[in-house]
Design an enzyme around this catalytic site. Sequence first.
Site, PDB file in Angstrom:
ATOM      1  N   ASP A 126      -3.605  -3.883  -5.098  1.00  0.00           N
ATOM      2  CA  ASP A 126      -4.721  -4.359  -5.920  1.00  0.00           C
ATOM      3  C   ASP A 126      -5.961  -4.364  -5.046  1.00  0.00           C
ATOM      4  O   ASP A 126      -5.870  -4.358  -3.819  1.00  0.00           O
ATOM      5  CB  ASP A 126      -4.458  -5.729  -6.586  1.00  0.00           C
ATOM      6  CG  ASP A 126      -3.829  -6.788  -5.695  1.00  0.00           C
ATOM      7  OD1 ASP A 126      -4.064  -6.764  -4.470  1.00  0.00           O
ATOM      8  OD2 ASP A 126      -3.119  -7.665  -6.233  1.00  0.00           O
ATOM      9  N   HIS A 182      -2.599  -5.033  -0.614  1.00  0.00           N
ATOM     10  CA  HIS A 182      -3.533  -5.974  -1.242  1.00  0.00           C
ATOM     11  C   HIS A 182      -4.858  -5.816  -0.502  1.00  0.00           C
ATOM     12  O   HIS A 182      -5.016  -6.306   0.626  1.00  0.00           O
ATOM     13  CB  HIS A 182      -3.014  -7.408  -1.130  1.00  0.00           C
ATOM     14  CG  HIS A 182      -1.751  -7.631  -1.904  1.00  0.00           C
ATOM     15  ND1 HIS A 182      -1.719  -7.625  -3.279  1.00  0.00           N
ATOM     16  CD2 HIS A 182      -0.475  -7.837  -1.496  1.00  0.00           C
ATOM     17  CE1 HIS A 182      -0.481  -7.821  -3.697  1.00  0.00           C
ATOM     18  NE2 HIS A 182       0.299  -7.951  -2.630  1.00  0.00           N
ATOM     19  N   GLU A 198       7.640  -9.537   4.367  1.00  0.00           N
ATOM     20  CA  GLU A 198       6.673 -10.300   5.168  1.00  0.00           C
ATOM     21  C   GLU A 198       7.307 -11.102   6.302  1.00  0.00           C
ATOM     22  O   GLU A 198       7.006 -12.282   6.487  1.00  0.00           O
ATOM     23  CB  GLU A 198       5.867 -11.242   4.258  1.00  0.00           C
ATOM     24  CG  GLU A 198       5.139 -10.496   3.156  1.00  0.00           C
ATOM     25  CD  GLU A 198       4.304 -11.409   2.237  1.00  0.00           C
ATOM     26  OE1 GLU A 198       4.361 -12.641   2.391  1.00  0.00           O
ATOM     27  OE2 GLU A 198       3.595 -10.870   1.377  1.00  0.00           O
ATOM     28  N   ASN A 254       9.158  -4.654   3.472  1.00  0.00           N
ATOM     29  CA  ASN A 254       7.886  -4.691   2.743  1.00  0.00           C
ATOM     30  C   ASN A 254       6.930  -5.691   3.391  1.00  0.00           C
ATOM     31  O   ASN A 254       7.333  -6.805   3.748  1.00  0.00           O
ATOM     32  CB  ASN A 254       8.193  -5.151   1.303  1.00  0.00           C
ATOM     33  CG  ASN A 254       7.057  -4.976   0.326  1.00  0.00           C
ATOM     34  OD1 ASN A 254       6.491  -3.890   0.218  1.00  0.00           O
ATOM     35  ND2 ASN A 254       6.729  -6.033  -0.405  1.00  0.00           N
TER      36      ASN A 254
END
Length: 351
Positions: free
Chosen positions: A273, A241, A164, A205
């Site tokens: 998710d 996400h 990030e 990532n």
Amino acid sequence: MRGKRFVTRAGRPVAAVAVLTIGLVSPALAAPVGQPTLRQLGDGAGISIGSAVRDYAIQQDSRYAGLLGAQYGMATPENEMKWATVHPWPYVYNYGPADDIVSFAVAHHMQVRGHTLVWYQQNPTWLTNGAFNRSQLIAILKSHILNVVGHYRGKVSQWDVVNEAFDDHGHLRHDVWLDGIGPDYIAMAFRWAHQADPGAKLYYNDFGFEEGGAKADAIYSMVAGLRAQGVPIDGVGFQMHISDPDDFNSARLAGEMARFNRLGLAVAVTEMDVWLRPPGAGPMLDEEAGIFRGALADCRSAADCHTFVTWGFTDRYSWVSETSPPDGWALPFDSNYAPKPAVGAIEAALR
Ligand code: XIL
């Protein structure tokens, strides 16, 4: 232990590993006899099926440990390898919680994704409030990476080296690393990680770039630049996400995976998710299943995507309900470990 054979009451020999796995899981939780597990289906499709894992849940909840060990082939420590846990004081490393997860993974022949070496969150205050100068920060980062990656050398197959680094507009985030070292901290981190474990695959990532836009373009330019400079980066992790299920677009995801693959980099789904609103039931579960299926199908059809990890596997332990209520119901198994429609969808995408 591996290869040693036990004999069942019926007199048939079975592998010791199978006995251990079945012994940990209640019959209702294991795949029905003759049914392949998610992990076996993944092996058949060339995709490692993984989950984020919490040390305390493996220690305290045998149903959690049983289902994880039976169904999954890869484990990502959810918090246990982050700086605040693993490096709580200068010169002090706390490997216990992450070691537990790695030992569990080794015992169950699972791979481990290391997460994460450089991030703007979950850092200890000694680091963020230390007022270190540039050369001190470089030395701190270097020794952290050599120490942590070295500790897990040969046991962690993929590392999220940098996590990030970009904000939603595609600008590098101001944090201790950018402000203290400058943008070079990214290349440095990859080089040290490679030095500490030349066998591990090294990933950048991030979230929120799965479907293109300014952030995706910024990440693309950055990783293309790293490749051009010969920095040892192997892949790009798509966290996935999905906080707004109505917005998911599988074709755009496939397009982004393809362009990163064309750079010669692998892609991976690393933290998926799907966030549902109350009641988190009925047709919402089918929509959720379709999103898991779509993302996994995109990974399967991509030129180089062999990793599919969800951020947990049971709604009993999920950062979504813990940190963003009333959203929840984000994972394939419900809070009582029953498979939701998402499990069948994942199986279908792997068949
Ligand atoms: C989350 C964990 O799931 C939570 O338990 C913790 O409180 C905060 O961090 N992106 C990442 C993960 O890369 O490390 C984050 O994990 C979720 C978002």
